[in-house]
Design a protein around this motif. Structure first.
Motif, PDB file in Angstrom:
ATOM      1  N   LYS A   1      10.842  -4.605  -9.058  1.00 15.55           N
ATOM      2  CA  LYS A   1      10.932  -6.034  -8.715  1.00 15.55           C
ATOM      3  C   LYS A   1      11.282  -6.866  -9.948  1.00 15.55           C
ATOM      4  O   LYS A   1      12.058  -7.824  -9.866  1.00 15.55           O
ATOM      5  CB  LYS A   1       9.599  -6.520  -8.129  1.00 15.55           C
TER       6      LYS A   1
ATOM      7  N   ALA B   1      -1.872 -12.747  -3.499  1.00 16.65           N
ATOM      8  CA  ALA B   1      -1.805 -12.784  -2.038  1.00 16.65           C
ATOM      9  C   ALA B   1      -2.030 -11.398  -1.441  1.00 16.65           C
ATOM     10  O   ALA B   1      -2.700 -11.256  -0.409  1.00 16.65           O
ATOM     11  CB  ALA B   1      -0.453 -13.338  -1.597  1.00 16.65           C
ATOM     12  N   THR B   2      -1.488 -10.386  -2.090  1.00 16.16           N
ATOM     13  CA  THR B   2      -1.645  -9.021  -1.587  1.00 16.16           C
ATOM     14  C   THR B   2      -3.120  -8.669  -1.435  1.00 16.16           C
ATOM     15  O   THR B   2      -3.510  -7.951  -0.511  1.00 16.16           O
ATOM     16  CB  THR B   2      -0.970  -8.026  -2.565  1.00 16.16           C
TER      17      THR B   2
ATOM     18  N   GLY C   1      -5.599 -10.833  -0.846  1.00 16.92           N
ATOM     19  CA  GLY C   1      -6.383 -11.803  -0.077  1.00 16.92           C
ATOM     20  C   GLY C   1      -6.892 -12.967  -0.914  1.00 16.92           C
ATOM     21  O   GLY C   1      -7.798 -13.692  -0.487  1.00 16.92           O
TER      22      GLY C   1
ATOM     23  N   GLU D   1       2.332 -13.015  -5.995  1.00 20.24           N
ATOM     24  CA  GLU D   1       2.383 -11.913  -5.008  1.00 20.24           C
ATOM     25  C   GLU D   1       1.150 -11.019  -5.085  1.00 20.24           C
ATOM     26  O   GLU D   1       0.651 -10.558  -4.066  1.00 20.24           O
ATOM     27  CB  GLU D   1       3.595 -11.008  -5.293  1.00 20.24           C
TER      28      GLU D   1
ATOM     29  N   ASN E   1       4.547  -8.261   0.833  1.00 20.74           N
ATOM     30  CA  ASN E   1       4.937  -8.164  -0.571  1.00 20.74           C
ATOM     31  C   ASN E   1       5.378  -6.770  -1.010  1.00 20.74           C
ATOM     32  O   ASN E   1       6.199  -6.639  -1.906  1.00 20.74           O
ATOM     33  CB  ASN E   1       3.793  -8.634  -1.471  1.00 20.74           C
ATOM     34  N   TYR E   2       4.815  -5.752  -0.402  1.00 18.53           N
ATOM     35  CA  TYR E   2       5.133  -4.395  -0.860  1.00 18.53           C
ATOM     36  C   TYR E   2       5.675  -3.492   0.256  1.00 18.53           C
ATOM     37  O   TYR E   2       5.991  -2.333   0.005  1.00 18.53           O
ATOM     38  CB  TYR E   2       3.899  -3.733  -1.494  1.00 18.53           C
TER      39      TYR E   2
ATOM     40  N   THR F   1       1.399  -0.750   4.627  1.00 19.93           N
ATOM     41  CA  THR F   1       0.237  -1.120   5.419  1.00 19.93           C
ATOM     42  C   THR F   1      -0.858  -1.626   4.478  1.00 19.93           C
ATOM     43  O   THR F   1      -1.158  -0.993   3.473  1.00 19.93           O
ATOM     44  CB  THR F   1      -0.294   0.120   6.157  1.00 19.93           C
TER      45      THR F   1
ATOM     46  N   LYS G   1       5.043   4.142   6.447  1.00 25.25           N
ATOM     47  CA  LYS G   1       4.481   2.794   6.309  1.00 25.25           C
ATOM     48  C   LYS G   1       3.359   2.711   5.279  1.00 25.25           C
ATOM     49  O   LYS G   1       3.082   1.663   4.720  1.00 25.25           O
ATOM     50  CB  LYS G   1       3.949   2.306   7.671  1.00 25.25           C
ATOM     51  N   ASP G   2       2.681   3.819   5.057  1.00 26.27           N
ATOM     52  CA  ASP G   2       1.565   3.794   4.105  1.00 26.27           C
ATOM     53  C   ASP G   2       2.003   3.900   2.655  1.00 26.27           C
ATOM     54  O   ASP G   2       1.178   3.818   1.752  1.00 26.27           O
ATOM     55  CB  ASP G   2       0.600   4.957   4.398  1.00 26.27           C
TER      56      ASP G   2
ATOM     57  N   ASN H   1      -7.482 -11.144   4.530  1.00 24.84           N
ATOM     58  CA  ASN H   1      -6.196 -11.848   4.422  1.00 24.84           C
ATOM     59  C   ASN H   1      -5.222 -11.248   3.393  1.00 24.84           C
ATOM     60  O   ASN H   1      -4.531 -11.970   2.673  1.00 24.84           O
ATOM     61  CB  ASN H   1      -6.451 -13.339   4.111  1.00 24.84           C
ATOM     62  N   HIS H   2      -5.127  -9.927   3.379  1.00 28.19           N
ATOM     63  CA  HIS H   2      -4.177  -9.241   2.493  1.00 28.19           C
ATOM     64  C   HIS H   2      -2.730  -9.471   2.939  1.00 28.19           C
ATOM     65  O   HIS H   2      -2.452  -9.447   4.139  1.00 28.19           O
ATOM     66  CB  HIS H   2      -4.416  -7.726   2.527  1.00 28.19           C
ATOM     67  N   LYS H   3      -1.846  -9.626   1.983  1.00 27.42           N
ATOM     68  CA  LYS H   3      -0.411  -9.741   2.291  1.00 27.42           C
ATOM     69  C   LYS H   3       0.362  -8.575   1.658  1.00 27.42           C
ATOM     70  O   LYS H   3       1.284  -8.770   0.876  1.00 27.42           O
ATOM     71  CB  LYS H   3       0.140 -11.076   1.752  1.00 27.42           C
ATOM     72  N   ALA H   4      -0.034  -7.364   1.999  1.00 28.47           N
ATOM     73  CA  ALA H   4       0.587  -6.195   1.374  1.00 28.47           C
ATOM     74  C   ALA H   4       1.898  -5.821   2.057  1.00 28.47           C
ATOM     75  O   ALA H   4       2.864  -5.422   1.398  1.00 28.47           O
ATOM     76  CB  ALA H   4      -0.367  -5.010   1.411  1.00 28.47           C
TER      77      ALA H   4
END
Lengths: 98, 119, 136, 119, 98, 136
Positions: free
Chosen positions: B23, A63-64, A66, A60, F66-67, F70, B55-56, F60-63
């Motif tokens: 988590k 990925a977060t 990039g 995770e 996952n969290y 934004t 959201k932030d 390509n962040h997946k924040a």
């Protein structure tokens, strides 16, 4: 001593982690610690990967930022939260966050 | 199955370390382990109810209520909370208030302990 | 029914954050842990100062005067008074040029214990014998 | 005499950076300068009234009231505060609530700016 | 560029500060930054003191840590909060915290 | 009646703390600063990523996934969309092996601006011309 170490930052923690030794040592890269697993500084992998230890990185947190599996050094195993729980209970006896 | 005690000294909003704690706690509960959580320093902010979810920012209240339902014991440091102006009636219901020896006693009875710093 | 050792490692320098302070206060609280344990059970913290953490043990802090807070020096003295073992990494003291004469002690308060300056290898041995390690 | 704007992103309890901000503000006011203070991130905890003064922790409430009396303008980030469960009615009276452009406008009108980080 | 820099930590900030240059540069050591002014590591003063800059250290933050004037490197001037205000307004135009 | 430049230096890596995020959001808020200023006045942030701060601009962040927050990538894109200049230190990108193809861009959203990769010396020149500098 079976010591699991959560390496949670990049540049600031290297000195402390480099001094650690244990009969069995595991470094679990999380948060900005994942850069140790995925970034080559000046073309060289992180010196932490030269330690005699097992290495893990949290999927995770890659990925977060990039980063993808392809970025990860071959010495490092990609894990999820469930795997981390199993590492804590089954592979190591003492666990620290650095 | 074992007992895991997690201590967290980082605040939720402003740090992802408390997200990590929550988590990890959830994953451990789902595997059948018992989980205790000790909140100290800015971690005591988690005990403040009525957080607005923007959201932030990371958001804990819903997550914490879920952990409590699944049987986690969560306790925050009373002195750390009071010093921040957080008083018991404002805390999320089900979170205990106590002092550091609560944490040490949980450590005594735990198979594994992970203490997550605030810096 | 037994007493377990836990490692309390302090690696952060004093005051900018409260991390080091919390290391000492958590260790000192071992005194009242029996409230929640059964007869014969107990927790014995082994406090280990390494890296920048050794900067906490220079004596003569003026934290109350300047910030209105209990000094880390007071916490160290209290820890010694309640008979905690506090180990300070010799290599790090030497590296930072801190001589033994500048170290906090609690003799004036009647403490039997003193800060114990030991090599890093000794700290590693102590930690290896603890059940759990808390890093501050 | 000039205008100094200080931003602080660190929480008072748990960090000496906010103590520094307040002391610097006081020294500047005493020399006749105008002072603005922007509180963001965990710095918004300063706006929480009813902090209990414990000997182990820095204490801001009295200090802040003194700065307000001496004419400092203090504003905290509304979003940062709400995300931490701090609502306007709980704040110390006299502290403004606004958003980041308040800070940028104060910067525009300041001779000197010092932004104090939260880490 | 007249740049005043508040150096507020010890080991973690050295890299960033060492890269800074300005026509007129001032390093103001506060909090754990005071160790740069008062501690010799392996017998050597902090490399930050080799920069072409003016150096100041906050008296309160020295005393809080048990350090005295005698510990301070001769290149560093000891100042109080009032002096810091004057430095900010009279000696430097931009001020940063690192 | 004029517009001033301010330097917004981001030197912390992403996500562990909110520092980097706050750097971008503070910069973006320049758009509405005129509410509190007079006609013709304004603030133009010059965003400079140096050191570990350049690690924020890998795409390509997946924040959110996952969290639930934004992503910094979204903030960077928004900053480009509102025409902010964002300078990224070339030496630091090279040091960390981050190639230009991996950098965030907002072309898909119709932004005219791109991340500007420049040597450290150029960033120093830019900052020297600002009135104030905010370090995140």
């Amino acid at each position: 001593m079976k010591l699991g170490v959560f390496v949670n930052d990049y540049k600031t923690v290297a000195e402390t982690v480099s001094r650690l030794t244990a009969e069995k040592l595991g470094l679990i890269f999380i948060q900005n610690g994942v850069f140790h697993a995925a970034i080559k500084e000046n073309g060289k992998s992180s010196s932490l990967l030269d330690k005699s230890a097992n290495f893990y990185v949290l999927a995770e947190d890659l990925a977060t930022r990039g980063l993808s599996d392809a970025d990860v050094d071959s010495r490092v195993k990609i894990v999820n939260y469930g795997d981390v729980v199993d590492l804590i209970f089954n592979e190591y006896e003492q666990v620290v966050w650095i | 199955m074992g007992t895991l005690t997690i201590a967290c000294f980082a605040s939720l909003v402003g740090s992802k370390s408390l997200d990590f704690s929550l988590k990890l706690a959830k994953a451990a509960l789902e595997k059948g382990h018992k989980v205790n959580i000790w909140l100290s320093s800015n971690g005591t902010l988690m005990g403040k109810a009525n957080q607005k979810h923007l959201k932030d920012y990371s958001h804990s209240e819903k997550y914490v209520r879920e952990l409590l339902e699944k049987g986690a014991e969560i306790c925050e440091c009373e002195a750390c909370a009071l010093a921040r102006g957080i008083h018991k009636p404002e805390a999320i219901e089900g979170i205990k208030w106590d002092a550091m020896h609560w944490y040490l006693a949980k450590i005594y009875n735990s198979d594994r302990v992970i203490q997550i710093g605030g810096e | 029914m037994s007493v377990i050792d836990i490692g309390v490692v302090i690696q952060r320098p004093p005051y900018k954050s409260e991390t080091a302070t919390l290391g000492f206060t958590h260790a000192i609280s071992y005194q009242v842990v029996d409230i929640y344990l059964e007869d014969g059970q107990g927790v014995t913290p082994k406090v280990c100062l390494i890296g920048e953490g050794v900067l906490n043990c220079i004596n003569n802090h003026k934290a109350m005067e300047n910030y209105g807070v209990t000094s880390i020096e007071s916490h160290v003295k209290n820890a010694l008074l309640v008979d905690l073992d506090i180990y300070v990494c010799k290599e790090d003291l030497d590296r930072f040029g801190i001589t033994e004469g500048r170290l906090i002690d609690a003799e004036d308060m009647g403490a039997d214990k003193k800060l114990q300056v030991v090599p890093y290898s000794e700290i590693q041995k102590i930690l290896a014998q603890t059940k759990h390690i808390l890093v501050f």
